[in-house]
Design a protein around this motif. Structure first.
Motif, PDB file in Angstrom:
ATOM      1  N   ASN A  76       0.851  -1.191   0.000  1.00 48.00           N
ATOM      2  CA  ASN A  76       0.000   0.000   0.000  1.00 48.00           C
ATOM      3  C   ASN A  76       0.885   1.238   0.000  1.00 48.00           C
ATOM      4  OD1 ASN A  76      -1.900   1.974   0.345  1.00 48.00           O
ATOM      5  ND2 ASN A  76      -2.910   1.023   2.086  1.00 48.00           N
ATOM      6  N   GLU A  78       0.266   4.177  -0.672  1.00 52.80           N
ATOM      7  CA  GLU A  78      -0.375   5.374  -0.117  1.00 52.80           C
ATOM      8  C   GLU A  78       0.099   5.648   1.305  1.00 52.80           C
ATOM      9  OE1 GLU A  78      -4.548   6.280  -0.591  1.00 52.80           O
ATOM     10  OE2 GLU A  78      -4.676   4.713  -2.110  1.00 52.80           O
ATOM     11  N   LYS A  93      -8.694   1.050   4.190  1.00 56.43           N
ATOM     12  CA  LYS A  93      -7.681   1.760   3.393  1.00 56.43           C
ATOM     13  C   LYS A  93      -6.280   1.712   4.004  1.00 56.43           C
ATOM     14  CE  LYS A  93     -10.988   5.017   1.475  1.00 56.43           C
ATOM     15  NZ  LYS A  93     -11.478   6.389   1.506  1.00 56.43           N
ATOM     16  N   TRP A  95      -4.537  -0.890   4.928  1.00 56.88           N
ATOM     17  CA  TRP A  95      -3.852  -2.184   4.758  1.00 56.88           C
ATOM     18  C   TRP A  95      -2.381  -1.971   4.425  1.00 56.88           C
ATOM     19  CZ3 TRP A  95      -1.801  -3.432  -0.078  1.00 56.88           C
ATOM     20  CH2 TRP A  95      -2.240  -2.646  -1.138  1.00 56.88           C
ATOM     21  N   LYS A  98      -0.217  -7.115   0.284  1.00 56.98           N
ATOM     22  CA  LYS A  98      -1.007  -8.219  -0.249  1.00 56.98           C
ATOM     23  C   LYS A  98      -0.049  -9.367  -0.549  1.00 56.98           C
ATOM     24  CE  LYS A  98      -4.726  -5.413  -2.148  1.00 56.98           C
ATOM     25  NZ  LYS A  98      -5.532  -5.087  -3.342  1.00 56.98           N
TER      26      LYS A  98
END
Length: 123
Positions: A76, A78, A93, A95, A98
């Motif tokens: 992430n 961001e 949001k 997280w 993955k």
């Protein structure tokens, strides 16, 4: 969508053969304001129970352990510019990474939401 939790307050949300990993809402509340997140490299293999990322808050720095084993397929990004997303929406949001799941049987050893809530009541 299946969500499981660890006793270290990480969550894993399974979406197909991809697992979304982050820290629980409880964990972000204990940390306080998150000021920095160190994410792993894409392609890194992580092992259940071993460090997958680092989160720093105004109170402390903490390791984020992999709830299951897998290969990092996305992070992430961001969070690099807005680490506060972890505080605002830890299980959405905010997280961290993955994983492509390599050992799906490890999921059965984690707590479901009801068991995690019961665990929190013991703290």
């Amino acid at each position: 969508m299946t969500v499981r939790y660890t006793k270290d307050h990480e969550y894993v949300r399974i979406d197909g053969d991809v697992a979304v990993v982050g820290i629980s809402d409880y964990a972000q509340g204990q940390l306080g304001d998150v000021v920095f997140v160190e994410l792993p490299e894409i392609g890194k293999a992580v092992t259940r129970g071993k460090e997958a990322a680092v989160v720093e808050s105004v109170k402390a720095a903490s390791e984020v352990y992999a709830p299951i084993s897998g290969e990092v397929v996305e992070v992430n990004s961001e969070l690099e510019g807005a680490p506060g997303l972890v505080n605002e929406d830890a299980e959405g949001k905010g997280w961290f990474l993955k994983l492509k799941v390599t050992k799906p049987d490890e999921l059965s050893e984690l707590m479901d939401e009801a068991a995690y809530k019961a665990f929190l009541d013991t703290l």
